[in-house]
Design a protein around this motif. Structure first.
Motif, mmCIF file in Angstrom:
data_model
loop_
_atom_site.group_PDB
_atom_site.id
_atom_site.type_symbol
_atom_site.label_atom_id
_atom_site.label_comp_id
_atom_site.label_asym_id
_atom_site.label_seq_id
_atom_site.Cartn_x
_atom_site.Cartn_y
_atom_site.Cartn_z
ATOM 1 N N GLU A 261 -65.602 25.144 14.261
ATOM 2 C CA GLU A 261 -65.670 25.011 12.805
ATOM 3 C C GLU A 261 -65.250 26.295 12.091
ATOM 4 O O GLU A 261 -65.230 26.347 10.874
ATOM 5 C CB GLU A 261 -67.092 24.646 12.377
ATOM 6 C CG GLU A 261 -67.551 23.290 12.876
ATOM 7 C CD GLU A 261 -69.023 23.042 12.619
ATOM 8 O OE1 GLU A 261 -69.757 23.984 12.216
ATOM 9 O OE2 GLU A 261 -69.452 21.902 12.837
ATOM 10 N N ALA B 142 -69.298 24.558 19.361
ATOM 11 C CA ALA B 142 -69.027 23.652 18.239
ATOM 12 C C ALA B 142 -68.910 24.426 16.929
ATOM 13 O O ALA B 142 -68.050 24.126 16.095
ATOM 14 C CB ALA B 142 -70.114 22.585 18.142
ATOM 15 N N ARG B 143 -69.767 25.448 16.731
ATOM 16 C CA ARG B 143 -69.682 26.261 15.506
ATOM 17 C C ARG B 143 -68.386 27.064 15.491
ATOM 18 O O ARG B 143 -67.771 27.242 14.444
ATOM 19 C CB ARG B 143 -70.874 27.217 15.388
ATOM 20 C CG ARG B 143 -72.254 26.559 15.343
ATOM 21 C CD ARG B 143 -72.522 25.573 14.210
ATOM 22 N NE ARG B 143 -71.887 24.297 14.291
ATOM 23 C CZ ARG B 143 -72.277 23.250 15.040
ATOM 24 N NH1 ARG B 143 -73.310 23.341 15.837
ATOM 25 N NH2 ARG B 143 -71.618 22.106 14.998
#
Length: 60
Positions: A31, A27-28
């Motif tokens: 981003e 998920a990071r």
């Protein structure tokens, strides 16, 4: 842990088939953070880290 920032810690004894540290790191990365998972043997935990210095082969 030189040159790295710890974003999150996850216990190594998670439920079978569950990879919360990998999911968090993914998920990071979505981003835009170059997050990776490393094992901290001293605390028996997976750490999601981001390198501060940009070194390609830094060790924990």
């Amino acid at each position: 842990m030189n040159g790295r920032t710890v974003l999150e810690r996850f216990p190594a004894g998670g439920p079978r088939g569950s990879w919360p540290a990998e999911e968090f790191a993914h998920a990071r990365r979505m981003e835009g953070l170059p997050a990776e998972v490393v094992m901290d043997l001293a605390t028996d935990a997976f750490l999601v880290v981001v390198r501060r210095d940009g070194a390609a082969d830094a060790t924990a």
